[in-house]
Design an enzyme around this catalytic site. Structure first.
Site, PDB file in Angstrom:
ATOM      1  N   GLU A 172       0.828  -1.215   0.000  1.00 24.31           N
ATOM      2  CA  GLU A 172       0.000   0.000   0.000  1.00 24.31           C
ATOM      3  C   GLU A 172       0.855   1.255   0.000  1.00 24.31           C
ATOM      4  O   GLU A 172       1.105   1.848   1.049  1.00 24.31           O
ATOM      5  CB  GLU A 172      -0.933   0.018   1.227  1.00 24.31           C
ATOM      6  CG  GLU A 172      -2.058  -0.997   1.164  1.00 24.31           C
ATOM      7  CD  GLU A 172      -3.080  -0.846   2.294  1.00 24.31           C
ATOM      8  OE1 GLU A 172      -2.831  -0.080   3.246  1.00 24.31           O
ATOM      9  OE2 GLU A 172      -4.126  -1.502   2.215  1.00 24.31           O
ATOM     10  N   GLU A 264      -6.264  -7.177  -1.053  1.00 26.99           N
ATOM     11  CA  GLU A 264      -6.644  -7.067   0.361  1.00 26.99           C
ATOM     12  C   GLU A 264      -7.967  -6.333   0.470  1.00 26.99           C
ATOM     13  O   GLU A 264      -8.163  -5.301  -0.166  1.00 26.99           O
ATOM     14  CB  GLU A 264      -5.562  -6.289   1.133  1.00 26.99           C
ATOM     15  CG  GLU A 264      -5.749  -6.341   2.645  1.00 26.99           C
ATOM     16  CD  GLU A 264      -4.753  -5.450   3.394  1.00 26.99           C
ATOM     17  OE1 GLU A 264      -3.539  -5.673   3.290  1.00 26.99           O
ATOM     18  OE2 GLU A 264      -5.234  -4.526   4.084  1.00 26.99           O
TER      19      GLU A 264
HETATM   20  C1  IDC Z   1      -3.189  -3.799  10.382  1.00 22.85           C
HETATM   21  C2  IDC Z   1      -3.095  -4.935  11.381  1.00 22.85           C
HETATM   22  C3  IDC Z   1      -2.691  -4.396  12.743  1.00 22.85           C
HETATM   23  C4  IDC Z   1      -1.445  -3.560  12.610  1.00 22.85           C
HETATM   24  C5  IDC Z   1      -1.634  -2.497  11.538  1.00 22.85           C
HETATM   25  C6  IDC Z   1      -0.383  -1.681  11.296  1.00 22.85           C
HETATM   26  O1  IDC Z   1      -4.328  -5.620  11.460  1.00 22.85           O
HETATM   27  O2  IDC Z   1      -2.459  -5.468  13.637  1.00 22.85           O
HETATM   28  O3  IDC Z   1      -1.145  -2.936  13.850  1.00 22.85           O
HETATM   29  O4  IDC Z   1      -1.974  -3.112  10.329  1.00 22.85           O
HETATM   30  O5  IDC Z   1       0.626  -2.488  10.807  1.00 22.85           O
HETATM   31  C7  IDC Z   1      -4.277  -2.212   5.680  1.00 22.85           C
HETATM   32  C8  IDC Z   1      -2.919  -2.794   5.747  1.00 22.85           C
HETATM   33  C9  IDC Z   1      -2.798  -3.804   6.868  1.00 22.85           C
HETATM   34  C10 IDC Z   1      -3.640  -3.402   8.060  1.00 22.85           C
HETATM   35  C11 IDC Z   1      -5.092  -3.420   7.629  1.00 22.85           C
HETATM   36  C12 IDC Z   1      -6.087  -3.189   8.788  1.00 22.85           C
HETATM   37  O6  IDC Z   1      -2.489  -3.366   4.522  1.00 22.85           O
HETATM   38  O7  IDC Z   1      -1.434  -3.909   7.212  1.00 22.85           O
HETATM   39  O8  IDC Z   1      -3.451  -4.347   9.109  1.00 22.85           O
HETATM   40  N1  IDC Z   1      -5.270  -2.447   6.565  1.00 22.85           N
HETATM   41  O9  IDC Z   1      -5.871  -1.937   9.353  1.00 22.85           O
HETATM   42  N2  IDC Z   1      -4.722  -1.361   4.791  1.00 22.85           N
HETATM   43  C13 IDC Z   1      -5.978  -1.006   5.105  1.00 22.85           C
HETATM   44  C14 IDC Z   1      -6.340  -1.700   6.242  1.00 22.85           C
END
Ligand code: IDC
Length: 346
Positions: A172, A264
Site C-alpha cells: 500500500e 486485500e
Molecule cells: C493492520 C493490522 C494491525 C497492525 C496495523 C499496522 O491488522 O495489527 O497494527 O496493520 O501495521 C491495511 C494494511 C494492513 C492493516 C489493515 C487493517 O495493509 O497492514 O493491518 N489495513 O488496518 N490497509 C488497510 C487496512
C-alpha cells in the site's frame, strides 16, 4: 578391500538413476496436487484487463491473507493451512511479510526463509502463493527498493520453476505520487523477470492501493501512466465499513481500463476492526464476481479485531475446519470462498 568397496559404492550412487545423494533440502520443492486450483490453472497470464489461466481462459481467484508473519505465524501451520485448502477451498494464500514494524528489515534471512517455507506449504496444497511485500509505513516504496531487490531476486531464483507464484511488490503505497511508485516498480520488476520471465507481478497503487482515491488523487493518473512491462496487474484495496459507493465506482471504472487484482479487503473499518458491513461488502463481491476480479481477504489470524477470522486464542489449537472457531466475518468470508470455482480449461 575396504577402500575398493567404498569406491564401488560411490560409483553406484553416481550411475544409478534415482539415487540422490547430497541434494540440499532446499532443492526438494513441493509439487502441485492434481485437480487443485493451482494445478488446474497453471501459469497465470494477464489477458486484456483480465487474469487468464494457462488455457487462456479468464478466471477469478479467491483466498485469504495471513496477518503479518512477524506477529501471527502461529496461525499459519499444518492444520490451519489444511483447513484453508480443503475446508475453505481457497485458491490463494497471500503471504503478508511486513518490511518495517519488526518485519523483514530486522532479519532478512529469517523472513526470507519463512516466506520460502510458506510458498512450499501453499504449493503442497495446490494454492497460489501470493508473496506480499507489505510495505506500509513509510508509504513511499522507494524507501525499501534495495531490500526489495535482494528479497525478490532470491524468491524468484528459488521458485522460478513453479507455476503458482504471484509477486506483489508493494502492498500500500501512501502519501506518494503514482509516478514515484511507477519508478520503484520499474526497478524491481526487471529483477524478478530476469529470473522468472513469465511471472505475474502485481503493483500496489497510490492512496493505500486505491488508484490514488484515498489520497484525493484522480485514478486516471495511474490509467494514463501505465507500466510498460507486460503481465502486470494493479492492486485495489477496500474496507467496506469505511469505503462506500465512491470507492466501488473507482474499482468498477479502473477495472475496465487496466488489469486489477484486489489483494486485500475487509468487511469492516479500515482499522480491520469495528462492525461488519456485509451488505456493502456484498456489493463489492458482486462486482468482482461479474468482472472476474480476483480477491484476497484480510486476515487469517486470531487477532482480537473483527476482521481476523478466528476467535482469539484459536491458533494455539489444532482444529480449524468448519465455523465453530470463526468470528462473524470468518463465517461470511468462508462461505464466499467455498463457492464452486469456475476454472475453464477448454
Ligand atoms: C493492520 C493490522 C494491525 C497492525 C496495523 C499496522 O491488522 O495489527 O497494527 O496493520 O501495521 C491495511 C494494511 C494492513 C492493516 C489493515 C487493517 O495493509 O497492514 O493491518 N489495513 O488496518 N490497509 C488497510 C487496512
Amino acid at each position: 578391500m575396504a577402500r575398493l568397496r567404498i569406491a564401488l559404492a560411490l560409483a553406484a550412487t553416481l550411475v544409478l538413476p534415482g539415487v540422490l545423494v547430497g541434494v540440499p533440502a532446499q532443492a526438494a520443492s513441493a509439487a502441485l496436487p492434481a485437480g487443485s486450483p493451482a494445478e488446474v490453472n497453471g501459469q497465470l497470464k494477464v489477458c486484456g484487463v483480465k487474469l487468464c489461466n494457462e488455457h487462456g481462459k479468464p478466471i477469478q481467484l479467491r483466498g485469504m491473507s495471513t496477518h503479518g508473519i512477524q506477529w501471527y505465524s502461529q496461525c499459519v501451520k499444518t492444520a490451519s493451512l489444511d483447513a484453508l485448502a480443503d475446508d475453505w477451498k481457497a485458491d490463494v494464500l497471500r503471504i503478508s511479510m511486513y518490511i518495517q514494524e519488526d518485519g523483514y528489515e530486522t532479519n532478512p534471512r529469517k523472513f526470507t526463509d519463512l516466506v520460502h517455507g510458506y510458498i512450499e506449504e501453499a504449493t503442497k496444497r495446490g494454492m497460489y502463493a501470493l508473496v506480499d511485500w507489505h510495505q506500509l509505513d513509510p508509504g513511499d516504496p522507494n524507501y525499501n527498493t534495495s531490500r526489495a531487490r535482494t528479497f525478490f531476486k532470491e524468491i524468484a531464483q528459488r521458485h522460478k520453476n513453479k507455476t503458482n507464484i504471484i509477486y506483489d511488490i508493494a502492498n500500500e503505497p501512501n502519501g506518494v505520487s503514482w509516478s514515484k511508485v511507477k519508478s520503484y516498480a520499474e526497478q524491481v520488476i526487471p529483477v524478478i523477470r530476469a529470473e522468472d520471465p513469465d511471472s505475474l507481478v502485481l503493483v500496489g497503487t497510490s492512496g493505500w492501493s486505491t488508484f490514488g482515491h484515498s489520497d484525493g488523487k484522480d485514478p486516471q493518473d495511474v490509467v494514463r501512466n501505465k507500466l510498460s512491462a507486460p503481465n502486470v496487474m494493479y492492486t485495489f484495496h477496500f474496507y467496506a465499513g469505511d469505503h462506500g459507493s465512491d470507492y466501488l465506482a473507482v474499482l468498477s471504472k479502473v477495472s475496465d481500463q487496466v488489469p486489477v487484482f484486489v489483494t486485500e479487503f475487509g468487511t469492516q473499518k479500515a482499522s480491520g476492526d469495528g462492525a461488519n458491513n456485509f451488505s456493502q461488502s456484498q456489493k463489492y463481491l458482486d462486482l468482482m464476481n461479474a468482472k472476474k476480479i480476483s480477491w484476497v481477504n484480510w486476515n487469517f489470524s486470531d487477532d482480537e479485531r473483527s476482521g481476523a477470522v478466528f476467535k482469539p486464542g484459536t491458533c494455539s489449537g489444532t482444529s480449524f475446519s468448519g465455523t465453530g472457531r470463526l468470528k462473524p466475518a470468518g463465517v461470511w468470508i468462508r462461505d464466499r470462498i467455498r463457492t464452486a470455482d469456475d476454472f475453464p480449461t477448454s
